[in-house]
Design an enzyme around this catalytic site. Sequence first.
Site, PDB file in Angstrom:
ATOM      1  N   GLY A 253    -100.937  36.894  -4.641  1.00 29.01           N
ATOM      2  CA  GLY A 253    -101.152  38.315  -4.852  1.00 29.01           C
ATOM      3  C   GLY A 253    -102.239  38.593  -5.871  1.00 29.01           C
TER       4      GLY A 253
ATOM      5  N   HIS B 156    -112.164  49.015  32.894  1.00 29.86           N
ATOM      6  CA  HIS B 156    -111.474  47.893  33.547  1.00 29.86           C
ATOM      7  C   HIS B 156    -112.490  46.808  33.855  1.00 29.86           C
ATOM      8  CE1 HIS B 156    -108.608  45.743  36.025  1.00 29.86           C
ATOM      9  NE2 HIS B 156    -109.555  45.625  36.950  1.00 29.86           N
TER      10      HIS B 156
ATOM     11  N   HIS C 132    -112.304  49.070   1.831  1.00 31.27           N
ATOM     12  CA  HIS C 132    -112.643  50.349   2.448  1.00 31.27           C
ATOM     13  C   HIS C 132    -111.946  51.511   1.752  1.00 31.27           C
ATOM     14  CE1 HIS C 132    -109.575  48.232   4.931  1.00 31.27           C
ATOM     15  NE2 HIS C 132    -108.956  49.386   4.989  1.00 31.27           N
TER      16      HIS C 132
ATOM     17  N   GLY D  65     -98.080  30.869  -1.449  1.00 30.74           N
ATOM     18  CA  GLY D  65     -98.168  32.270  -1.084  1.00 30.74           C
ATOM     19  C   GLY D  65     -98.082  32.438   0.418  1.00 30.74           C
TER      20      GLY D  65
ATOM     21  N   ASP E  91    -109.135  48.845  -6.929  1.00 26.71           N
ATOM     22  CA  ASP E  91    -107.979  48.004  -7.230  1.00 26.71           C
ATOM     23  C   ASP E  91    -107.368  48.277  -8.604  1.00 26.71           C
ATOM     24  OD1 ASP E  91    -108.557  46.844  -4.821  1.00 26.71           O
ATOM     25  OD2 ASP E  91    -108.757  44.800  -5.575  1.00 26.71           O
TER      26      ASP E  91
ATOM     27  N   TYR F  72    -101.790  38.002   3.008  1.00 31.67           N
ATOM     28  CA  TYR F  72    -103.012  37.981   3.808  1.00 31.67           C
ATOM     29  C   TYR F  72    -104.033  36.982   3.283  1.00 31.67           C
ATOM     30  CZ  TYR F  72    -105.387  40.927   0.292  1.00 31.67           C
ATOM     31  OH  TYR F  72    -105.957  41.405  -0.852  1.00 31.67           O
ATOM     32  N   ILE F  73    -104.154  36.809   1.960  1.00 33.00           N
ATOM     33  CA  ILE F  73    -105.112  35.849   1.426  1.00 33.00           C
ATOM     34  C   ILE F  73    -104.692  34.438   1.801  1.00 33.00           C
ATOM     35  CG2 ILE F  73    -106.146  34.914  -0.687  1.00 33.00           C
ATOM     36  CD1 ILE F  73    -105.783  37.678  -1.955  1.00 33.00           C
TER      37      ILE F  73
ATOM     38  N   GLY G  72    -121.691  42.449  -8.181  1.00 36.43           N
ATOM     39  CA  GLY G  72    -121.346  42.972  -6.864  1.00 36.43           C
ATOM     40  C   GLY G  72    -119.873  43.046  -6.548  1.00 36.43           C
ATOM     41  N   GLY G  73    -119.022  42.520  -7.418  1.00 35.77           N
ATOM     42  CA  GLY G  73    -117.590  42.673  -7.213  1.00 35.77           C
ATOM     43  C   GLY G  73    -116.957  41.597  -6.355  1.00 35.77           C
TER      44      GLY G  73
END
Length: 468
Positions: free
Chosen positions: A266, A447, A316, A181, A307, A184-185, A37-38
């Site tokens: 990374g 609102h 995505h 690091g 990737d 984002y990870i 499934g990656g």
Amino acid sequence: MTHYDYIVLGSGSGNSFPTPEFDGKSIALIDEAPRFGGTCLNSGCIPTKMFVVAADTAQSAADSGRLNIRTTFEGADWPAIVDRVFTNRIDKISRGGEEYRRGDECPNIDVYDGHAEFIGPKTIRTSRDGDPVEITADTIVLAAGSRAFIPDVIADSGVPYLTNESVMRLPAQPESLTILGGGYIAMEFAHIFQSLGTHVRIVNRSPLMRHLDSDLAERFNALATNRYETYLGRTVASASHDANSVTLMLDDGSEVTSSALLVATGRVPNGDRLGAAAGGVELHEDGRVKVDKFGRTTADGVWALGDVSSPYMLKHVANAELRAVRHNILRLAAGDESGMVPMPHDHVPSAVFTSPQIATVGLTEQQAIDAGYDVTCKTQNYGDVAYGWAMEDATSIVKLVADRRTARLLGAHYMGPQAATLIQQLITVMAFDLDLREVARLQYWIHPALGEVTENAILGLDFTFPEV
């Protein structure tokens, strides 16, 4: 040697390649990963967000005093979280996906589970259930993903270390964790572990999240250095360990010791592991497979996506590239090369599910200036709208970057609650090239919903707004 119509390397986005259009075609699907499934399913996007939701809940409980509510965070049942995420959810999906591809539902698909590499043009060596095989195909799709980058100073030291592939499956929550690091990870796992009770130390050679627009980066670093024990602007000179801890010796002579070490420096494309040269597939210097604008590699009949070849290591984007490559392969098969579509790289958004949450799309202010636009910007505080008052928010912001002359959005940058959801409206604005003056005034903004922070940010840009 078995010949197929198609060989697909990778069971992440590559697993979505076989659609009904290929039911009459023979397909070999290869993935040597221990779990089908990656990365996204097994050790990336999906399980990390399940941990993030737990971390967000813990953080909210610990921080409720600002709302005059007395709640506390009393600790996490780490083994139960791991069991809920993996045993009860992720591993079942992974196992079910592989069983489906191996089963009677997919009679035209053979699954191979060994390492795959080219040994000649359109010829792959791999294995199936331990038995080595060589297979060929008319068309090959490389969707082999990426892996964690491990600096030599860590890899050569012999110290035990964790990556995204192992840290979420730890049998016990570490008392302390050093994260090497600052991207984002690193920031997602820092939030997860600190919120669940681990003492987090961060070592990074630069400020954190340095790719962000400067206004967001400065504010995020101020918040992060107040929350975590940070060693920024530092590199690792050496590393050592004993039975209970890992120690990093930094370039300034200081030492950082924790129960465990997470390396989050990374990702590396897996192009260098494919025997690419033997297949006539050229690589970029950074290891990515070279592709043209349609996803074709330098080898005839060989395509790549995700990737392993993309400038964007985002699920995505991999899914969108898969759809484009599949479309292009079908168009070529139908003799309609003019019907091919380019890889979909316009207005690519991203989000970081840390705390505060971050989401971005388009250009930063500096990038827009460097590109020659007549730039107008607006930074809007969440705390300036009614829902921000309700949250007692004092740190969250939205920054919009636009072209003053055309009223077109060039970039949107959110940092705060619901950032990844709020930004979606502005992704639409960019994708459909909408005039921000009309976006601001030709629709209702509920609102007092949090979406008003976007409305106010647009109204704060230096345009002439139409009279309504």
